[in-house]
Design an enzyme around this catalytic site. Structure first.
Site, short mmCIF file in Angstrom:
data_model
loop_
_atom_site.label_atom_id
_atom_site.label_comp_id
_atom_site.label_asym_id
_atom_site.label_seq_id
_atom_site.Cartn_x
_atom_site.Cartn_y
_atom_site.Cartn_z
N LYS A 61 -1.26 -15.98 -9.91
CA LYS A 61 -0.75 -14.66 -10.32
C LYS A 61 -0.47 -13.81 -9.08
O LYS A 61 -0.93 -14.16 -7.98
CB LYS A 61 -1.78 -13.98 -11.23
N ARG A 157 -13.66 -5.78 -20.38
CA ARG A 157 -12.32 -5.36 -19.99
C ARG A 157 -11.37 -5.81 -21.08
O ARG A 157 -10.89 -5.00 -21.86
CB ARG A 157 -11.96 -5.95 -18.62
N TYR A 282 -1.25 9.91 14.65
CA TYR A 282 -1.30 10.95 13.62
C TYR A 282 -2.73 11.46 13.46
O TYR A 282 -3.67 10.69 13.35
CB TYR A 282 -0.83 10.40 12.28
N MET A 330 3.22 3.79 9.50
CA MET A 330 4.04 2.94 8.64
C MET A 330 4.46 1.65 9.34
O MET A 330 4.45 0.57 8.74
CB MET A 330 5.28 3.70 8.16
#
Ligand code: PLP
Length: 387
Positions: A61, A157, A282, A330
């Site tokens: 998956k 779940r 940053y 990024m």
């Protein structure tokens, strides 16, 4: 006197350029994922060994945990008995890729149309909620549908509770489009933890609930397969162990003789000297305690490197282990090069052959599964047999 006109990019000029084959042959100057298929097959052999005589649905998956579902399925198809995906679309994609083994679809089907799609491609949906049984109704689907019923033995779940289970089993068995004797599975919530008690309770409840079921039974994920050999069943469903991730919250994958399949690398694109007291990147998260060499590597959260990785997250430069410093941006990260021999262009390994992904995941407060799944489309991919 008139200046000569500067060249201007026109649609015509751009079309001429685009028509030429690209001469850019530097694919390694960007985040690159190398997939070692021999490690994948080695890990599958480990799963097979642990499974005893049980059959294997390999979990592919989320695009094979980020490795590429079709690539993984083809590499494993002579070693496992089937594949497990989350959605119908993922199952259809594997059929499209030529996979003929059995395929379990965890989300199952939500309508007659979807049930027909599944039946046509021999996909085996899981039924975990009464609304699915109601939606599929009493019609046939051309081909009889092989179905799985999920019992909730403690994760809470999805799945039918042991109380709801007999009725759901009877209703599903009675559907016209469905093959007799539905198979049954359950899923562990805490098999990765040191305390075996919650998993042992789930195993006991599963066998109690399914005592009268004639179909196939499946209990174990990777952690269950390795830590609870007594869990039994006809099928096991390993995922993370195939990819070389540690299925447990403690220890290492290497202790189970599991090898990393993915290695994420990039290149150093700059080395600079940052004066003592200056803050990096940053938010100025890291302040240089002394005048020091800092490496800049071409990878960031835009590639899937975790943005929440703190200062000190391990990383390997040119075969030498060092640490991330400053906030992940990024496209770039910064590395501590104190005591490291490195030049611009050198290889940076974020995780893989030289650095277990679990160590990076732990530093970034996540799990290997998430790091594997969140790699972006910008990452170049290459497949090898062995590093
Ligand atoms: C994903 C999944 C697995 C595989 O789990 P791993 O921890 O990766 O081995 C097995 N069963 C179900 C139902 C799953 O959703």
């Amino acid at each position: 006197m008139t200046e000569p006109a500067l060249p201007k990019l026109t649609p015509k000029l751009l079309a001429e350029f685009n028509a030429q084959p690209s001469a850019d042959a530097s694919p390694l100057r960007r985040a690159t994922l190398t997939l070692d298929l021999s490690a994948l097959r080695h890990n599958a052999a480990r799963a097979k060994q642990a499974a005893g005589g049980r059959k294997i649905f390999a979990a592919v998956k989320a695009d094979g945990y980020g490795h590429g579902a079709a690539t993984v399925a083809h590499a494993l198809r002579d070693l496992v008995d089937g594949f497990m995906v989350a959605s119908l679309g993922e199952g259809e994609a594997l059929r499209q890729a030529g996979i003929t083994q059995r395929i379990m679809v965890l989300q199952g089907v939500m309508s007659q149309t979807e049930a027909r799609r599944a039946a046509k491609r021999f996909l085996e949906p899981v039924f975990h909620h009464i609304s699915q049984i109601e939606a599929v109704g009493t019609v046939g689907f051309g081909l009889p549908l092989t179905v799985w019923l999920k019992v909730d033995t403690g994760m809470h779940r999805v799945g039918f509770t042991p109380q709801e289970f007999p009725k759901a089993y009877a209703r599903l068995s009675a559907l016209r489009g469905v093959r007799p004797n539905p198979s049954v599975l359950t899923h562990f919530a805490r098999a990765d933890e040191p305390d075996p008690a919650p998993t042992q309770a789930q195993i006991a409840l599963f066998w109690q609930t399914t005592a009268h079921c004639a179909g196939e039974l499946s209990v174990c994920n990777s952690a269950g397969l390795l830590a609870f050999p007594e869990a039994g069943g006809d099928w096991v469903r390993p995922g993370i162990m195939l990819y070389g991730g540690n299925p447990f919250t403690t220890g290492t994958a290497a202790e189970f003789d599991l090898r990393p399949v993915m290695t994420l690398t990039t290149q150093l694109i700059a080395i600079r000297t940052v004066p003592a007291g200056e803050a990096l990147g940053y938010g100025g998260r890291f302040t240089a305690p002394q005048t020091m060499p800092v490496g800049v590597a071409a990878i960031g959260y835009g590639d899937g490197y975790p943005r929440h990785a703190p200062d000190g997250t391990p990383i390997v430069v040119n075969g030498q282990r060092t640490q991330l410093i400053g906030r992940v941006s990024m496209d770039l990260i910064m590395l501590d090069l104190r005591g490291i021999t490195a030049s611009v262009g050198d290889c940076v390994e974020c995780w893989g052959a030289q650095l277990p992904i679990d160590e990076v995941a732990h530093a970034a407060s996540t799990i290997s599964y998430e790091l594997m799944c969140q790699l972006s489309g910008r990452v170049a991919r290459r497949v090898i047999e062995s590093l």
